[in-house]
Design an enzyme around this catalytic site. Structure first.
Site, mmCIF file in Angstrom:
data_model
loop_
_atom_site.group_PDB
_atom_site.id
_atom_site.type_symbol
_atom_site.label_atom_id
_atom_site.label_comp_id
_atom_site.label_asym_id
_atom_site.label_seq_id
_atom_site.Cartn_x
_atom_site.Cartn_y
_atom_site.Cartn_z
ATOM 1 N N LYS A 69 -15.116 -1.145 -8.598
ATOM 2 C CA LYS A 69 -16.422 -1.604 -9.067
ATOM 3 C C LYS A 69 -16.375 -3.126 -9.172
ATOM 4 C CE LYS A 69 -20.056 0.461 -11.802
ATOM 5 N NZ LYS A 69 -20.386 1.457 -12.839
ATOM 6 N N GLU A 103 -23.104 7.965 -1.444
ATOM 7 C CA GLU A 103 -23.294 8.034 -2.891
ATOM 8 C C GLU A 103 -24.756 7.828 -3.213
ATOM 9 O OE1 GLU A 103 -20.906 4.820 -4.406
ATOM 10 O OE2 GLU A 103 -22.077 3.292 -3.365
ATOM 11 N N THR A 123 -18.657 0.099 -16.867
ATOM 12 C CA THR A 123 -19.694 0.465 -17.826
ATOM 13 C C THR A 123 -19.221 1.717 -18.556
ATOM 14 O OG1 THR A 123 -21.373 -0.410 -16.325
ATOM 15 C CG2 THR A 123 -22.130 0.961 -18.140
#
Length: 280
Positions: free
Chosen positions: A148, A180, A34
């Site tokens: 990812k 995280e 992203t």
């Protein structure tokens, strides 16, 4: 709102025709990024995105032919269609193939989307984040840690577990280590030191986290919940929101933890965000 979507086919970007036998659809066999763009349509943090993409290709054992095809696509990304569409997502799967887990694809499927960029996090949550301790735990898998990949069901379940007053949450692994956020990386500030969780067993190596490592002495270490609770400040970061300080951690057995606007978390988040925005 999605502005435009393209698919890389036969050496050019074309309208989307996603095949029904795509391994990303069936098995999550792929990776994604992203991206936040600047006003010129460039991607200031592209070097960090590119490194993570290549790491993902290697971890998933994409063939050299697949990687070459993806590189051809990435060097000719479509231009940003409008000044409002300053965010994008690139999805790369191993491509189509026969039924079964065995990987036999010879051509990757690459999807590229432009969409409207959200405001930086500091503009949406000017007084800092309220976060909770998520009941969903991350599984440890060193073969996939850091990248990812397209298997995001843990994050989907974690997002569904948010209380109404949470803007983010603290994600831990099965052993209780802090890893995280659901959508972000996190940084702990303690006694003037900058600490971030070790992601060798699970979690995503976010590009803003990696950029910050190139700017300051950011130490990766195994982190307990108690270390987080006793921090002088906590900051979450990702590529679309930037840096956001935490003002309240709720849901812990010892009660809510609060950080004030003059704490090191707020101060550092503001400084780091200013430096990050200067790139855009």
């Amino acid at each position: 709102m999605i502005e435009h979507t393209w698919q890389w086919r036969e050496g050019s970007w074309q309208p989307v025709r996603w095949p029904a036998d795509d391994r990303g659809l069936h098995y999550g066999d792929g990776v994604f990024e992203t991206l936040r763009l600047n006003d010129s349509g460039a991607i200031p943090l592209w070097a960090f995105h590119h490194l993570r993409l290549n790491d993902g290709f290697k971890r998933l054992r994409f063939s050299e032919a697949l990687m070459r095809d993806v590189q051809d696509a990435l060097v000719s990304l479509p231009l940003v269609p409008s000044p409002d569409a300053l965010a994008a997502k690139v999805i790369v799967t191993r491509g189509g193939g026969p039924r079964g887990y065995a990987a036999s694809s010879t051509r990757a499927n690459v999807l590229f989307q432009h969409f409207s960029a959200p405001l930086w996090g500091r503009e949406r949550n000017s007084d800092g984040l309220c976060v909770g301790i998520n009941p969903v735990r991350l599984a440890q898998q060193p073969l996939l840690a850091g990248i990812k990949h397209l298997n995001r069901l843990e994050q989907v379940l974690a997002r569904e577990a948010f209380a109404d007053d949470w803007q983010e949450s603290v994600m831990m692994d099965a052993e209780g280590n802090v890893i995280e956020g659901c959508m972000s990386n996190l940084i702990v500030i303690k006694n003037g030191k900058f600490l971030t969780p070790d992601l060798s067993l699970c979690g995503v190596r976010g590009v803003v986290r990696e950029w910050l490592k190139s700017e300051v002495d950011l130490v990766e270490q195994r982190m307990s919940l108690q270390q987080l609770i006793s921090a002088d400040g906590v900051v979450f970061c990702n590529s679309l929101a930037g840096f956001q300080p935490v003002r309240c951690l709720v849901g812990d057995e010892s009660g809510d933890i609060h950080w004030h606007e003059d704490s090191s978390g707020f101060v550092q988040a503001q400084q780091w965000q200013k430096a990050l925005e200067s790139l855009f």
